[in-house]
Design a protein around this motif. Structure first.
Motif, PDB file in Angstrom:
ATOM      1  N   GLY A  46       0.847  -1.196   0.000  1.00 53.86           N
ATOM      2  CA  GLY A  46       0.000   0.000   0.000  1.00 53.86           C
ATOM      3  C   GLY A  46       0.874   1.233   0.000  1.00 53.86           C
ATOM      4  O   GLY A  46       1.950   1.252  -0.600  1.00 53.86           O
ATOM      5  N   THR A  47       0.423   2.285   0.695  1.00 53.92           N
ATOM      6  CA  THR A  47       1.227   3.494   0.811  1.00 53.92           C
ATOM      7  C   THR A  47       2.570   3.149   1.454  1.00 53.92           C
ATOM      8  O   THR A  47       3.610   3.661   1.070  1.00 53.92           O
ATOM      9  N   VAL A  48       2.530   2.247   2.419  1.00 49.30           N
ATOM     10  CA  VAL A  48       3.747   1.727   3.043  1.00 49.30           C
ATOM     11  C   VAL A  48       3.925   0.289   2.577  1.00 49.30           C
ATOM     12  O   VAL A  48       3.033  -0.538   2.735  1.00 49.30           O
ATOM     13  N   THR A  49       5.076   0.020   1.987  1.00 50.73           N
ATOM     14  CA  THR A  49       5.431  -1.351   1.611  1.00 50.73           C
ATOM     15  C   THR A  49       6.473  -1.837   2.600  1.00 50.73           C
ATOM     16  O   THR A  49       7.488  -1.173   2.813  1.00 50.73           O
ATOM     17  N   ASP A  50       6.211  -2.984   3.204  1.00 48.59           N
ATOM     18  CA  ASP A  50       7.116  -3.550   4.195  1.00 48.59           C
ATOM     19  C   ASP A  50       7.213  -5.045   3.926  1.00 48.59           C
ATOM     20  O   ASP A  50       6.226  -5.766   4.040  1.00 48.59           O
ATOM     21  N   ILE A  51       8.394  -5.519   3.564  1.00 46.15           N
ATOM     22  CA  ILE A  51       8.627  -6.934   3.284  1.00 46.15           C
ATOM     23  C   ILE A  51       9.686  -7.426   4.255  1.00 46.15           C
ATOM     24  O   ILE A  51      10.799  -6.894   4.288  1.00 46.15           O
ATOM     25  N   ASP A  52       9.348  -8.433   5.052  1.00 49.23           N
ATOM     26  CA  ASP A  52      10.227  -8.942   6.101  1.00 49.23           C
ATOM     27  C   ASP A  52      10.489 -10.427   5.864  1.00 49.23           C
ATOM     28  O   ASP A  52       9.548 -11.214   5.731  1.00 49.23           O
ATOM     29  N   ILE A  53      11.764 -10.809   5.836  1.00 52.95           N
ATOM     30  CA  ILE A  53      12.169 -12.210   5.738  1.00 52.95           C
ATOM     31  C   ILE A  53      13.130 -12.471   6.889  1.00 52.95           C
ATOM     32  O   ILE A  53      14.171 -11.814   6.990  1.00 52.95           O
ATOM     33  N   SER A  54      12.778 -13.408   7.773  1.00 49.93           N
ATOM     34  CA  SER A  54      13.570 -13.664   8.975  1.00 49.93           C
ATOM     35  C   SER A  54      13.745 -15.155   9.218  1.00 49.93           C
ATOM     36  O   SER A  54      13.046 -15.753  10.043  1.00 49.93           O
ATOM     37  N   PRO A  55      14.679 -15.822   8.515  1.00 53.94           N
ATOM     38  CA  PRO A  55      14.901 -17.248   8.754  1.00 53.94           C
ATOM     39  C   PRO A  55      15.652 -17.489  10.069  1.00 53.94           C
ATOM     40  O   PRO A  55      16.355 -16.601  10.574  1.00 53.94           O
ATOM     41  N   LEU A  56      15.499 -18.688  10.625  1.00 58.71           N
ATOM     42  CA  LEU A  56      16.184 -19.049  11.860  1.00 58.71           C
ATOM     43  C   LEU A  56      16.532 -20.532  11.856  1.00 58.71           C
ATOM     44  O   LEU A  56      15.946 -21.325  11.124  1.00 58.71           O
ATOM     45  N   VAL A  57      17.470 -20.890  12.702  1.00 57.30           N
ATOM     46  CA  VAL A  57      17.819 -22.291  12.942  1.00 57.30           C
ATOM     47  C   VAL A  57      18.056 -22.428  14.443  1.00 57.30           C
ATOM     48  O   VAL A  57      18.576 -21.518  15.092  1.00 57.30           O
ATOM     49  N   GLY A  58      17.607 -23.564  15.002  1.00 57.40           N
ATOM     50  CA  GLY A  58      17.726 -23.761  16.433  1.00 57.40           C
ATOM     51  C   GLY A  58      17.999 -25.201  16.791  1.00 57.40           C
ATOM     52  O   GLY A  58      17.999 -26.095  15.936  1.00 57.40           O
ATOM     53  N   TYR A  59      18.211 -25.410  18.081  1.00 65.42           N
ATOM     54  CA  TYR A  59      18.537 -26.738  18.599  1.00 65.42           C
ATOM     55  C   TYR A  59      17.747 -26.962  19.879  1.00 65.42           C
ATOM     56  O   TYR A  59      17.744 -26.092  20.761  1.00 65.42           O
ATOM     57  N   ARG A  60      17.091 -28.117  19.976  1.00 67.08           N
ATOM     58  CA  ARG A  60      16.343 -28.464  21.188  1.00 67.08           C
ATOM     59  C   ARG A  60      17.314 -29.028  22.219  1.00 67.08           C
ATOM     60  O   ARG A  60      17.771 -30.159  22.093  1.00 67.08           O
TER      61      ARG A  60
END
Length: 189
Positions: A46-60
């Motif tokens: 829209g008037t504000v375009t916001d694209i966020d990509i936030s990959p992660l990796v973890g360990y139990r």
């Protein structure tokens, strides 16, 4: 000094949770089964375009305690104010599952779980848009954020889930891109 206090709170939070997490019993998973990955995706148009990509990796670390790292890239464009920037950085996080299956406690037809989440995040921000800098400032600065809150984990498979997190920025201020609460939607595999 405020950041130092927040690091101490994070360490205390983790030490309180560790004894109960290591007392959990069950089958011992292989190191590969303890590994998980996922992340968050965000899109606003829209008037504000916001694209966020936030990959992660973890360990139990235990059946209830997990930790990991993530990266973040966000494109932001405001056509009204003629602003455009990219936000990028990384984070360290820890999760502790408080309730594995809520249906065992409440009469709900779901096997959702509830977990506590804490996170330290460092983001590179544009001085023109964020912080207490003059409008004509050039360059970037690092914003250190400590976030904590709780999440709901809805399993969608044997090792995958859809997650909703509600976080509060404990270091919220003029140099932070967040205002509390921060709501995230994501997946884990």
């Amino acid at each position: 000094m405020k950041l130092r206090r927040d690091k101490i709170v994070l360490i205390i939070f983790l030490f309180i949770l560790m004894p109960s997490a290591f007392s959990q019993s069950g089958e011992k998973p292989t190191p590969w089964q303890r590994l998980f990955w996922g992340g968050n995706l965000g899109l606003q148009l829209g008037t504000v375009t916001d694209i966020d990509i936030s990959p992660l990796v973890g360990y139990r670390l235990t059946p209830r305690l997990s930790a990991g790292v993530g990266v973040k890239y966000e494109y932001y464009h405001d056509s009204y104010d003629h602003l455009e920037t990219c936000i990028y950085g990384g984070n360290l996080f820890a999760n502790y599952t408080v309730i594995k299956d809520i249906s065992k406690i409440l009469p709900l037809n779901t096997n959702s779980g509830i977990y506590l989440h804490s996170e330290y995040e460092a983001l590179s921000l544009d001085k023109r848009i964020f912080g207490n800098y003059p409008v004509d400032s050039q360059g970037r600065f690092i914003s250190n954020n400590f976030l904590a809150g709780l999440g709901i984990k809805q399993p969608i498979g044997e090792r995958s889930s859809f997650n909703i997190l509600i976080l509060w920025n404990l270091t919220e201020g003029v140099n932070s891109p967040y205002s509390s609460p921060v709501i995230r939607f994501g997946f884990m595999f």
